[in-house]
Structures are given as C-alpha cells and as structure tokens.
Scaffold this active site. Structure first.
Site, mmCIF file in Angstrom:
data_model
loop_
_atom_site.group_PDB
_atom_site.id
_atom_site.type_symbol
_atom_site.label_atom_id
_atom_site.label_comp_id
_atom_site.label_asym_id
_atom_site.label_seq_id
_atom_site.Cartn_x
_atom_site.Cartn_y
_atom_site.Cartn_z
ATOM 1 N N SER A 1 -0.452 -2.530 6.426
ATOM 2 C CA SER A 1 -1.114 -3.113 5.254
ATOM 3 C C SER A 1 -0.589 -4.448 4.747
ATOM 4 C CB SER A 1 -1.088 -2.123 4.099
ATOM 5 O OG SER A 1 -2.091 -1.170 4.292
ATOM 6 N N LYS B 1 1.131 -6.739 -5.780
ATOM 7 C CA LYS B 1 0.133 -5.731 -5.421
ATOM 8 C C LYS B 1 0.161 -4.668 -6.515
ATOM 9 C CE LYS B 1 -1.032 -2.644 -1.519
ATOM 10 N NZ LYS B 1 -0.631 -2.171 -0.170
ATOM 11 N N SER C 1 -4.231 -2.489 3.377
ATOM 12 C CA SER C 1 -4.661 -2.278 2.020
ATOM 13 C C SER C 1 -4.275 -3.393 1.056
ATOM 14 C CB SER C 1 -4.058 -0.961 1.516
ATOM 15 O OG SER C 1 -2.639 -1.056 1.473
HETATM 16 N N1 GLN Z 1 -4.704 1.237 7.259
HETATM 17 C C1 GLN Z 1 -3.689 2.235 7.284
HETATM 18 C C2 GLN Z 1 -4.135 3.411 6.434
HETATM 19 O O1 GLN Z 1 -5.231 3.384 6.031
HETATM 20 C C3 GLN Z 1 -2.395 1.671 6.775
HETATM 21 C C4 GLN Z 1 -2.361 1.520 5.312
HETATM 22 C C5 GLN Z 1 -1.077 0.952 4.799
HETATM 23 O O2 GLN Z 1 -0.294 0.365 5.544
HETATM 24 N N2 GLN Z 1 -0.842 1.152 3.519
HETATM 25 O O3 GLN Z 1 -3.442 4.339 6.222
#
Ligand code: GLN
Length: 485
Positions: free
Chosen positions: A176, A76, A152
């Site tokens: 995410s 990532k 994400s």
């Molecule tokens: N969707 C959540 C956010 O927008 C979690 C994101 C993540 O786990 N990096 O913060």
C-alpha cells in the site's frame, strides 16, 4: 514553492527566504483548489497547521529548529492524531477523534516541528489496491482523473503527485505504499518490519503493517524516514537499534552492486511495455557500475494466497475491537447486546472489510486453523527463505512494482481476486518483513511506471542510495501531471 524538494524547502526556511506560515498557506491554498477534484484529503487541519507553522517560525528565529522544522506534510488517515478525526476511511470511525498521537505523528509534528496539513483518504482500514473502498468516496489519480491512484495509501499518493503536500505518510501491509507510489509516479519506501513504530497506527494485519514515506524523490524519502524511524517501547515489535541517518550514503558509488532479477517475475506474463522500461532502468544501473544476476524465488507464486489467509486472519482479530461499545459507530436503538454488535458492525463496515473479516474468522476457526492459518505460516517461512538465499548472491532485487500502470476506476471493483492480483510483486516483501522501495522508471501512454528495489533487512540506506543515483540520471520523478502545475 510546490516544485521544490524537501532539502530546498528546508534551506529556504533556514535562510528565511520564506516563512513556514507562507509555505503552509501556499499548500493549503493548493489543497483548497485541487482537492474537490482529487478527493485525496478526508480532513484539512487548517487552523492547527497555521498554529504549528507559527511555532516553527519562532523556533527557526530562535535557532532551535531541526532540518525539517516548518515543512508541511500530511498523514494517511490511519495514523492517530490527537484532537483530529482519524477515520481510517471507514464509516465505523467517522466520529472518532483520536485522544492521542501515533508515535510517528509525535516524532514528525512535535519533535521535528513539521506542519500537518491534513489527513489523507485511503481504502477502508487499508484494505484495497485502488482507494475505491473509502467511506469518503474514491480518490483520483492526478495523471488521469479516470484512473485510480492505487491503494490503500491512494490519498497520500494523489496529494504528493499533485503537489498539494511535499510529502505524506503511508502504510504498507501488502504493497500500500509502493503500488500507489508506482501508479502516481512517486518514490515510496516500505521499511524493514520494526523500523517504524506501529503505535497509534490503526492495526490491519499486525505482523505485516509498516509505515513509511511517500515522496517525490529518494532524497526526500531519506529525509522523511529520518523523522519517522526509531525505537518506541510502546510497539512490542519495534526494533531497538541505533538511529541511522538515511541521507549519508545517498551518493555512494554503485560500482560492484549486484542486482538480482527473479526469473519468476521476468517471464512471458510480464507486460512487454513494462519489461522494456525495466530493462532500460537495469541498463542504466549497469552503466553506473552494477551487474545483473538471475535469482530464484521459487515460492513467490504462493505469496498472494498466503497473504489472503494471514492478513484476513489478523484483521478479523484486530477489528473485533470495533463493537459499537468502545469506539466509533453505534447503531440506532439496539434492542439487546447481540443486536448492538450485529448492526453496529454490519452498518459501520463496508463490503471489502466484511469480506476480510469473514475469510479471517473462517481460517482461524476450530478445525480449519491447521489447514489454513498454520499452513500459511509455514509457506510464509519458505517465501522468506527464498529471499534469504537470494541475498547470499545479490545485494538487491529489482522487479516491477505492479503488473500494470494505473487502471481505470471501477475496472476491478466487481472482481476482488483480480484486484488482489495487483499486489503480486509487493506482497512477498511484507510476508518476509523486508524493506522495499518503489520509484518511477518511465511512462507508458503518459502514465507512470514503477520499479521496485527489494533489499535485505535494514538495507534502507542502500536502497535509497541506488534510487538516488538513478534519479540523478533520470527525470521521471520530477515530471508533473498536467493540470496541477
Ligand atoms: N492491497 C492489499 C490489500 O488489500 C494491501 C493493502 C495494504 O498494504 N494495506 O490487503
């Protein structure tokens, strides 16, 4: 070759049926062919990959290789990679070439000798649930190109699902790893907070962030976690524990396993198709020796509101380092220092990141700290205590990973709160610092359905064991999106 598991690839490499260079070329070719459609990679490190593959072949020939040497993988784009752009999906870091490797990168690509194919696309600074907020454009879900891959870590999920890489790293602050794994039919593990070093992982919300594996199966995830986990003194919250081999318990029996079903999750709000799939999965686990019990997570409804105070508060502090001076984007011809800060940040960050910084700054400001941040930390404790209590009664908690299957692109971009709610089943786990694993449990209208297993601290090995036994009886995890055979 792209249909093979990590263990199979390892065997082929050790037996010299195929070289790492050939394997790497195969995946690079698949990336070249399919990435224009999926947009799952921000950077493809072709030359570097081939050089690493050559070195891996030499190590295999010399008998100095480990089980993972020579196997291709992807990171990532939140993990710092020495000499390679590390963008975090942001215009702010579009020109940032990391001067060092993240701990995870050093372990996987140097110590274990794995080959990095490239860096995967993601929501900007890991803020999002759909991989639509990246500066590099939206990522597509290979199961249906009109839907999102989740976020994400959507680039990693899309790339593994389309078999452009055998595995990829993800990070999970509120879901995410698990939610994109669910949307793309993968196995994704968010380890116990502190098991994987955060050194060199661009910080979003430091008390919640944790890196982990995104793979096709639990067995692959166990092998990958072996290469990721381990103490690192450069991360002050990384735990100094004995190194575990996450593969040793994979085949353990499930006889006597106690599964908890939270009554707050299995209620009338749960989509009926989703409920049916989870019931079938639960029945399968029962046939393997497990029993089912109701558990009470009374404060779970507070998770999303608590998270949206804690995470933005921490991000507003973490992202203050992007000031146009030290790293990344700098605005053109600033007239003075204030103008430099304002325009560099104003032009460098996207809308969702700005929204989070504003919420966090507000929650931390004098006069509001007690009402918001402190209150949220107190509720966070109650959420943790619910799990603590539940784990006196059961070994593992089963739930959906996400409320639905992958949604359509653009469907939630204009309504941040609806987007935030796509993490209702995953966020509490981060607030409590627990490990949780997402795995495929069927399909609804040809789209993958995710099941989540939440365990007590350091129960990664047990979670992988349950998932592995389940995957021996099911074939959801080996099914492939049409068009990417
Ligand atoms: N969707 C959540 C956010 O927008 C979690 C994101 C993540 O786990 N990096 O913060």
């Amino acid at each position: 070759m792209h249909h093979k598991s990590i263990r199979q690839l390892s065997q082929h490499l050790q037996q010299k049926d195929i070289s790492s260079v050939e394997l790497t070329q195969h995946f690079l070719q698949r990336i070249q062919q399919h990435n224009p459609q999926l947009n799952c990679f921000v950077t493809v490190t072709e030359q570097q990959a081939l050089a690493q593959a050559k070195a891996a072949d030499a190590a295999i020939a010399a008998g100095t290789a480990s089980a993972l040497t020579g196997i291709p993988m992807s990171h990532k784009d939140i993990f710092c990679t020495h000499g390679v752009k590390t963008s975090c999906g942001s215009k702010m870091l579009d020109n940032f070439i990391a001067p060092y490797d993240a701990h995870v990168v050093a372990k996987m690509n140097h110590q274990a000798g794995m080959v990095m194919l490239g860096k995967t696309n993601m929501d900007e600074f890991a803020m999002g649930s759909s991989s639509e907020t990246s500066y590099y454009g939206v990522v597509k879900n290979p199961w249906d190109l009109e839907t999102v891959p989740g976020g994400s870590s959507g680039g990693s999920a899309s790339a593994v699902a389309a078999r452009l890489t055998p595995m990829a790293t993800g990070t999970d602050t509120g879901g995410s790893i698990r939610q994109p794994a669910a949307f793309c039919g993968l196995t994704g593990l968010k380890p116990t907070y502190g098991v994987v070093s955060r050194f060199g992982m661009v910080a979003f919300a430091s008390s919640l962030d944790q890196g982990g594996p995104m793979t096709r199966s639990a067995e692959d995830a166990a092998l990958m976690l072996n290469a990721m986990a381990g103490f690192d003194p450069r991360d002050s919250t990384c735990l100094n524990r004995e190194v575990e081999d996450y593969t040793v318990n994979l085949n353990q029996s499930l006889a006597g396993l106690k599964i908890g079903l939270p009554k707050q999750y299995f209620n009338a709000d749960l989509d009926s198709g989703m409920a049916q799939k989870l019931e079938a999965a639960t029945n399968l686990l029962i046939s393997l020796g497990a029993s089912v019990h109701e558990v009470d997570l009374a404060n779970t409804h507070l998770s999303v509101p608590v998270y949206y105070v804690v995470a933005p508060a921490e991000c507003s502090s973490n992202l203050s380092r992007f000031d146009g001076v030290r790293y990344g984007y700098r605005c053109d011809k600033p007239v003075d220092l204030t103008d430099l800060y304002k325009r560099s940040r104003g032009e460098g960050f996207g809308a969702e990141v700005k929204r989070r910084i504003m919420m966090g700054t507000y929650a931390l400001s004098a006069g509001y700290y007690d009402a918001y941040y402190l209150k949220a930390q107190q509720l966070r404790q109650l959420i943790s205590d619910d799990f603590k209590q539940a784990f006196t009664q059961v070994d593992v908690i089963l739930s959906p990973t996400a409320p639905s299957t992958a949604f359509k692109m653009g469907e939630k971009t204009h309504d941040p709160v609806t987007m935030y709610l796509s993490d209702i089943y995953t966020i509490a786990v981060n607030l409590a610092g627990l490990p949780a694993l997402a795995l495929p449990a069927g399909f609804i209208n040809q789209m993958p359905v995710g099941m989540q297993l939440i365990g007590n601290y350091f129960s990664e090995s047990r979670l992988l064991n349950i998932a592995h036994r389940y995957q021996q009886q099911t074939d959801w995890h080996v099914q492939m999106p049409a068009g990417f055979a």
